[in-house]
Design a protein around this motif. Structure first.
Motif, PDB file in Angstrom:
ATOM      1  N   ALA A   1       0.823  -1.203   0.000  1.00 42.76           N
ATOM      2  CA  ALA A   1       0.000   0.000   0.000  1.00 42.76           C
ATOM      3  C   ALA A   1       0.861   1.258   0.000  1.00 42.76           C
ATOM      4  O   ALA A   1       0.538   2.246  -0.669  1.00 42.76           O
ATOM      5  CB  ALA A   1      -0.930  -0.003   1.209  1.00 42.76           C
ATOM      6  N   VAL A   2       1.964   1.213   0.735  1.00 45.12           N
ATOM      7  CA  VAL A   2       2.875   2.360   0.768  1.00 45.12           C
ATOM      8  C   VAL A   2       3.481   2.594  -0.609  1.00 45.12           C
ATOM      9  O   VAL A   2       3.551   3.730  -1.096  1.00 45.12           O
ATOM     10  CB  VAL A   2       3.971   2.142   1.831  1.00 45.12           C
ATOM     11  CG1 VAL A   2       5.077   3.170   1.681  1.00 45.12           C
ATOM     12  CG2 VAL A   2       3.371   2.227   3.234  1.00 45.12           C
ATOM     13  N   ARG A   3       3.899   1.522  -1.261  1.00 43.40           N
ATOM     14  CA  ARG A   3       4.466   1.653  -2.608  1.00 43.40           C
ATOM     15  C   ARG A   3       3.419   2.197  -3.579  1.00 43.40           C
ATOM     16  O   ARG A   3       3.733   3.049  -4.430  1.00 43.40           O
ATOM     17  CB  ARG A   3       4.993   0.303  -3.097  1.00 43.40           C
ATOM     18  CG  ARG A   3       6.265  -0.155  -2.394  1.00 43.40           C
ATOM     19  CD  ARG A   3       6.904  -1.307  -3.157  1.00 43.40           C
ATOM     20  NE  ARG A   3       6.012  -2.458  -3.274  1.00 43.40           N
ATOM     21  CZ  ARG A   3       5.946  -3.445  -2.386  1.00 43.40           C
ATOM     22  NH1 ARG A   3       6.717  -3.426  -1.309  1.00 43.40           N
ATOM     23  NH2 ARG A   3       5.128  -4.471  -2.594  1.00 43.40           N
ATOM     24  N   ALA A   4       2.187   1.703  -3.459  1.00 37.64           N
ATOM     25  CA  ALA A   4       1.127   2.150  -4.357  1.00 37.64           C
ATOM     26  C   ALA A   4       0.830   3.629  -4.177  1.00 37.64           C
ATOM     27  O   ALA A   4       0.396   4.309  -5.112  1.00 37.64           O
ATOM     28  CB  ALA A   4      -0.136   1.327  -4.122  1.00 37.64           C
ATOM     29  N   ALA A   5       1.074   4.135  -2.961  1.00 42.00           N
ATOM     30  CA  ALA A   5       0.851   5.552  -2.678  1.00 42.00           C
ATOM     31  C   ALA A   5       2.027   6.416  -3.109  1.00 42.00           C
ATOM     32  O   ALA A   5       1.991   7.644  -2.952  1.00 42.00           O
ATOM     33  CB  ALA A   5       0.578   5.750  -1.193  1.00 42.00           C
ATOM     34  N   GLY A   6       3.082   5.781  -3.627  1.00 39.82           N
ATOM     35  CA  GLY A   6       4.243   6.525  -4.086  1.00 39.82           C
ATOM     36  C   GLY A   6       5.200   6.926  -2.993  1.00 39.82           C
ATOM     37  O   GLY A   6       6.067   7.784  -3.206  1.00 39.82           O
ATOM     38  N   ARG A   7       5.091   6.303  -1.830  1.00 40.34           N
ATOM     39  CA  ARG A   7       5.994   6.601  -0.726  1.00 40.34           C
ATOM     40  C   ARG A   7       7.143   5.593  -0.725  1.00 40.34           C
ATOM     41  O   ARG A   7       6.978   4.444  -1.132  1.00 40.34           O
ATOM     42  CB  ARG A   7       5.242   6.558   0.603  1.00 40.34           C
ATOM     43  CG  ARG A   7       4.202   7.661   0.737  1.00 40.34           C
ATOM     44  CD  ARG A   7       3.369   7.495   2.015  1.00 40.34           C
ATOM     45  NE  ARG A   7       4.166   7.610   3.219  1.00 40.34           N
ATOM     46  CZ  ARG A   7       4.456   8.746   3.833  1.00 40.34           C
ATOM     47  NH1 ARG A   7       4.008   9.894   3.337  1.00 40.34           N
ATOM     48  NH2 ARG A   7       5.158   8.769   4.940  1.00 40.34           N
ATOM     49  N   GLN A   8       8.271   6.020  -0.222  1.00 38.55           N
ATOM     50  CA  GLN A   8       9.468   5.179  -0.239  1.00 38.55           C
ATOM     51  C   GLN A   8       9.659   4.393   1.051  1.00 38.55           C
ATOM     52  O   GLN A   8      10.287   3.344   1.056  1.00 38.55           O
ATOM     53  CB  GLN A   8      10.714   6.050  -0.499  1.00 38.55           C
ATOM     54  CG  GLN A   8      10.657   6.817  -1.793  1.00 38.55           C
ATOM     55  CD  GLN A   8      10.496   5.912  -2.996  1.00 38.55           C
ATOM     56  OE1 GLN A   8      11.181   4.890  -3.114  1.00 38.55           O
ATOM     57  NE2 GLN A   8       9.578   6.263  -3.891  1.00 38.55           N
ATOM     58  N   ASP A   9       9.131   4.904   2.147  1.00 37.25           N
ATOM     59  CA  ASP A   9       9.409   4.340   3.467  1.00 37.25           C
ATOM     60  C   ASP A   9       8.133   3.777   4.074  1.00 37.25           C
ATOM     61  O   ASP A   9       7.141   4.493   4.223  1.00 37.25           O
ATOM     62  CB  ASP A   9       9.985   5.421   4.389  1.00 37.25           C
ATOM     63  CG  ASP A   9      10.405   4.874   5.749  1.00 37.25           C
ATOM     64  OD1 ASP A   9      10.313   3.645   5.948  1.00 37.25           O
ATOM     65  OD2 ASP A   9      10.807   5.678   6.599  1.00 37.25           O
ATOM     66  N   ALA A  10       8.141   2.493   4.426  1.00 37.14           N
ATOM     67  CA  ALA A  10       6.982   1.859   5.045  1.00 37.14           C
ATOM     68  C   ALA A  10       7.042   1.917   6.563  1.00 37.14           C
ATOM     69  O   ALA A  10       6.230   1.300   7.241  1.00 37.14           O
ATOM     70  CB  ALA A  10       6.874   0.399   4.603  1.00 37.14           C
ATOM     71  N   GLY A  11       8.000   2.672   7.120  1.00 37.72           N
ATOM     72  CA  GLY A  11       8.085   2.826   8.568  1.00 37.72           C
ATOM     73  C   GLY A  11       6.888   3.584   9.115  1.00 37.72           C
ATOM     74  O   GLY A  11       6.142   4.242   8.381  1.00 37.72           O
ATOM     75  N   PHE A  12       6.712   3.519  10.423  1.00 38.29           N
ATOM     76  CA  PHE A  12       5.529   4.101  11.057  1.00 38.29           C
ATOM     77  C   PHE A  12       5.535   5.621  10.917  1.00 38.29           C
ATOM     78  O   PHE A  12       6.526   6.283  11.205  1.00 38.29           O
ATOM     79  CB  PHE A  12       5.496   3.717  12.534  1.00 38.29           C
ATOM     80  CG  PHE A  12       4.315   4.307  13.275  1.00 38.29           C
ATOM     81  CD1 PHE A  12       3.036   3.871  13.008  1.00 38.29           C
ATOM     82  CD2 PHE A  12       4.505   5.304  14.224  1.00 38.29           C
ATOM     83  CE1 PHE A  12       1.955   4.406  13.674  1.00 38.29           C
ATOM     84  CE2 PHE A  12       3.430   5.843  14.894  1.00 38.29           C
ATOM     85  CZ  PHE A  12       2.156   5.394  14.624  1.00 38.29           C
ATOM     86  N   ASP A  13       4.425   6.165  10.474  1.00 40.63           N
ATOM     87  CA  ASP A  13       4.235   7.604  10.322  1.00 40.63           C
ATOM     88  C   ASP A  13       2.832   7.928  10.814  1.00 40.63           C
ATOM     89  O   ASP A  13       1.852   7.745  10.083  1.00 40.63           O
ATOM     90  CB  ASP A  13       4.421   8.016   8.863  1.00 40.63           C
ATOM     91  CG  ASP A  13       4.307   9.517   8.634  1.00 40.63           C
ATOM     92  OD1 ASP A  13       3.616  10.187   9.421  1.00 40.63           O
ATOM     93  OD2 ASP A  13       4.886  10.017   7.656  1.00 40.63           O
TER      94      ASP A  13
END
Length: 239
Positions: A117-129
């Motif tokens: 899901a993080v990759r699909a959103a175009g984000r690089q980091d799947a760490g907690f935010d």
């Protein structure tokens, strides 16, 4: 008149449910939304269940127990132990029999689902935010008001060794936030089908659905037939 036992997720703040509680009480229902001992490292699921049942007291007519996120395992255990009319799981950690909350993260496939899901959103980091995962659709004034109610979530529920002995024999509704970034919607839909044997109700909103879309959540909670396991459209109950 329905009695709603509403269990919060991580942080244990009963305040989380206040917008939903207002709407349910306006219908003439009773709402019990206890704080759970999230900041006590010695407290795990059995203690959370005890605290919730103490808050429920002798109310026994037409009880619906609802678990949000980490509140899911406690809600399932309560439905196994005491008579309830219905069990509702909202963006929840849906447990499997014999699986502890600590094991859930790996056994459920959460990490892979979130990373995708993080990759699909175009984000690089799947760490907690926290802001991106939890607060993206919560009104700023509501998020600010909640800060004083939240407590640090200890590892108690994840290390106490509790696991679900058996799935409760009650109707189940699963409510999924369409825009949940922490438990992605397609991941939740799969767990609802595999573990609860039910086609979930998908509602616009993120992980903190009771704060982001209380009207939509109340509609899902009070719909008599939505997503109840055992309906013709639901697959067989997972064992």
């Amino acid at each position: 008149m329905t009695t709603w036992l509403l269990l919060p997720g991580a942080g244990g703040a009963g305040w989380y449910w206040h917008l939903v509680a207002e709407r349910l009480r306006a219908r003439g229902d009773v709402v019990v939304a206890p704080d759970l001992p999230a900041d006590d490292p010695e407290a795990g699921i059995p203690r959370y269940v005890e605290v919730a049942l103490e808050a429920l007291g002798d109310r026994s007519d037409d009880v619906v127990v609802v678990g949000q996120s980490l509140g899911g395992p406690s809600a399932v255990e309560i439905a196994r132990r005491v008579p309830v009319r219905r069990l509702v799981l909202v963006n929840a950690m849906i447990p499997a029999v014999g699986e502890s909350p600590g094991e859930w993260w790996t056994a459920s496939g959460h990490r892979e689902a979130k990373e995708a899901a993080v990759r699909a959103a175009g984000r690089q980091d799947a760490g907690f935010d926290e802001a991106w995962e939890f607060l993206h659709d919560v009104p700023a004034d509501v998020a600010a008001a909640g800060a004083e109610h939240q407590r640090e979530q200890t590892d108690g529920p994840f290390v106490d060794g509790w696991s679900l002995p058996a799935w409760p024999d009650v109707p189940v509704t699963v409510v999924v936030g369409r825009d949940d970034r922490f438990f992605p919607a397609d991941f939740q839909v799969r767990l609802a089908r595999e573990r609860a044997g039910v086609e979930p109700v998908v509602v616009p909103g993120g992980h903190l659905l009771a704060l982001a879309n209380p009207d939509g959540l109340v509609e899902a909670l009070t719909s008599p037939d939505a997503g109840v396991a055992g309906s013709e459209s639901a697959p067989p109950l997972a064992q």
